[in-house]
Design a protein around this motif. Structure first.
Motif, short mmCIF file in Angstrom:
data_model
loop_
_atom_site.label_atom_id
_atom_site.label_comp_id
_atom_site.label_asym_id
_atom_site.label_seq_id
_atom_site.Cartn_x
_atom_site.Cartn_y
_atom_site.Cartn_z
N ALA A 93 0.97 -1.15 -0.08
CA ALA A 93 0.08 0.00 -0.08
C ALA A 93 0.94 1.29 0.10
CB ALA A 93 -1.13 -0.08 1.21
N TYR A 94 0.55 2.05 -0.92
CA TYR A 94 1.44 3.35 -1.06
C TYR A 94 0.76 4.45 -0.53
CZ TYR A 94 4.99 0.85 -3.65
OH TYR A 94 5.95 0.01 -4.09
N TYR A 95 1.38 5.31 0.40
CA TYR A 95 0.98 6.33 0.83
C TYR A 95 1.54 7.78 0.58
CZ TYR A 95 -1.41 2.80 3.88
OH TYR A 95 -2.12 1.89 4.17
N CYS A 96 0.73 8.83 0.38
CA CYS A 96 1.34 9.89 0.29
C CYS A 96 1.26 10.76 1.60
CB CYS A 96 0.21 10.86 -0.77
SG CYS A 96 0.68 12.66 -0.95
N ALA A 97 2.50 11.63 1.64
CA ALA A 97 2.60 12.39 2.89
C ALA A 97 2.86 13.77 2.97
CB ALA A 97 3.25 11.70 4.01
N ALA A 98 2.67 14.59 3.79
CA ALA A 98 3.12 15.74 3.90
C ALA A 98 3.71 16.47 5.22
CB ALA A 98 1.98 16.91 3.44
N LYS A 99 4.83 17.32 5.16
CA LYS A 99 5.07 17.58 6.28
C LYS A 99 5.71 19.23 6.07
CE LYS A 99 10.19 16.26 5.96
NZ LYS A 99 11.25 15.46 6.67
N ILE A 100 5.90 19.98 7.11
CA ILE A 100 6.47 21.13 7.17
C ILE A 100 7.88 21.05 7.20
CG2 ILE A 100 6.65 23.29 8.57
CD1 ILE A 100 4.03 23.17 7.01
N PRO A 101 8.71 21.80 6.58
CA PRO A 101 10.13 21.56 6.98
C PRO A 101 10.66 21.58 8.15
CG PRO A 101 9.77 23.25 4.84
CD PRO A 101 8.35 22.60 5.41
N GLY A 102 11.46 20.74 8.54
CA GLY A 102 12.05 20.72 9.65
C GLY A 102 11.15 19.88 10.83
N ARG A 103 9.97 19.28 10.24
CA ARG A 103 9.18 18.63 11.36
C ARG A 103 8.93 17.18 10.62
NH1 ARG A 103 4.21 22.70 12.94
NH2 ARG A 103 5.71 24.48 13.66
N GLU A 104 8.30 16.36 11.37
CA GLU A 104 7.96 15.23 10.80
C GLU A 104 6.80 15.10 10.00
OE1 GLU A 104 11.03 13.76 12.89
OE2 GLU A 104 9.74 12.18 11.78
N TYR A 105 6.59 13.89 9.33
CA TYR A 105 5.40 13.77 8.44
C TYR A 105 4.01 13.69 9.41
CZ TYR A 105 7.87 13.62 3.88
OH TYR A 105 8.50 13.58 3.09
N GLY A 106 3.21 14.49 9.07
CA GLY A 106 2.23 14.45 10.01
C GLY A 106 0.76 14.45 9.36
N ILE A 107 0.63 14.44 7.94
CA ILE A 107 -0.47 14.48 7.32
C ILE A 107 -0.32 13.36 6.04
CG2 ILE A 107 -2.15 15.62 5.56
CD1 ILE A 107 -0.69 18.47 6.69
N TRP A 108 -1.20 12.55 6.23
CA TRP A 108 -1.20 11.25 5.48
C TRP A 108 -2.38 10.96 4.53
CZ3 TRP A 108 3.18 8.34 5.60
CH2 TRP A 108 4.16 8.66 6.61
N GLY A 109 -2.15 10.41 3.45
CA GLY A 109 -3.45 9.95 2.67
C GLY A 109 -3.81 8.75 3.05
N GLN A 110 -4.78 8.20 2.39
CA GLN A 110 -5.49 6.89 2.69
C GLN A 110 -4.98 5.54 2.31
OE1 GLN A 110 -6.63 8.68 0.22
NE2 GLN A 110 -6.88 7.24 -1.42
N GLY A 111 -3.88 6.02 1.00
CA GLY A 111 -3.35 4.94 0.59
C GLY A 111 -3.91 4.37 -0.56
N THR A 112 -3.14 3.85 -1.48
CA THR A 112 -3.43 3.17 -2.97
C THR A 112 -2.54 1.83 -3.10
OG1 THR A 112 -3.93 3.53 -5.40
CG2 THR A 112 -1.96 4.57 -4.39
N GLN A 113 -3.35 0.79 -3.22
CA GLN A 113 -2.73 -0.29 -3.35
C GLN A 113 -1.97 -0.67 -4.83
OE1 GLN A 113 -2.28 -2.89 -1.01
NE2 GLN A 113 -0.94 -4.09 -2.37
N VAL A 114 -0.83 -1.00 -4.66
CA VAL A 114 0.14 -1.53 -5.82
C VAL A 114 0.38 -2.99 -5.70
CG1 VAL A 114 2.49 -1.22 -7.06
CG2 VAL A 114 0.80 0.85 -6.11
N THR A 115 -0.07 -3.73 -6.69
CA THR A 115 0.40 -5.37 -6.71
C THR A 115 0.88 -5.68 -7.93
OG1 THR A 115 -1.68 -5.70 -5.33
CG2 THR A 115 -0.57 -7.51 -6.44
N VAL A 116 2.18 -6.42 -7.76
CA VAL A 116 3.05 -6.61 -8.99
C VAL A 116 3.26 -8.16 -8.87
CG1 VAL A 116 5.14 -6.36 -10.01
CG2 VAL A 116 4.17 -4.53 -8.33
N SER A 117 2.69 -8.72 -10.03
CA SER A 117 2.78 -10.24 -10.26
C SER A 117 3.76 -10.65 -10.96
CB SER A 117 1.38 -10.74 -10.57
OG SER A 117 1.20 -10.17 -11.92
N SER A 118 4.42 -11.68 -10.48
CA SER A 118 5.75 -12.15 -11.34
C SER A 118 5.45 -13.16 -12.54
CB SER A 118 6.58 -13.11 -10.36
OG SER A 118 5.68 -14.22 -9.85
#
Length: 118
Positions: A93-118
């Motif tokens: 699951a891939y998540y986008c995140a945002a932060k103010i410079p110098g701080r920790e990531y504190g804003i997150w999206g809900q995620g989107t699933q990536v599935t790679v088959s062999s």
């Protein structure tokens, strides 16, 4: 504060490509450093990529360097993750995140699933 919504996930065969998008609400998108993270089943969430306020600086996890590219369009309040040469190890699951410079990531999206088959 921005809100984040990811899109673009899906299923792809090994060697294929996907492009993830993360749309941010609000007028202050350009004030945030943006990042992508991922979490595979039964694994810790891990950093994937990060981009500076104006897009001039990027950094990547070693596992994706040379295959993934992060970019942003501040006029459209969107950050992208172009993923090439995908392998089953990229399945997560891939998540986008945002932060103010110098701080920790504190804003997150809900995620989107990536599935790679062999």
């Amino acid at each position: 504060q921005v809100q984040l919504v990811e899109s673009g996930g899906g299923m792809v065969q090994a060697g294929g490509s996907l492009r993830l998008s993360c749309a941010a609400s609000g007028r202050t998108f350009s004030m945030y450093v943006m990042g992508w993270f991922r979490q595979a089943p039964e694994k810790e969430r891990e950093f994937v990529a990060q981009i500076s306020l104006n897009g001039g600086f990027t950094n990547y996890a070693d596992s994706v360097k040379g295959r993934f590219t992060i970019s942003r369009d501040n006029t459209k309040n969107t950050v992208f993750l172009q993923m090439n040469e995908l392998s089953p190890e990229d399945t997560a699951a891939y998540y986008c995140a945002a932060k103010i410079p110098g701080r920790e990531y504190g804003i997150w999206g809900q995620g989107t699933q990536v599935t790679v088959s062999s």
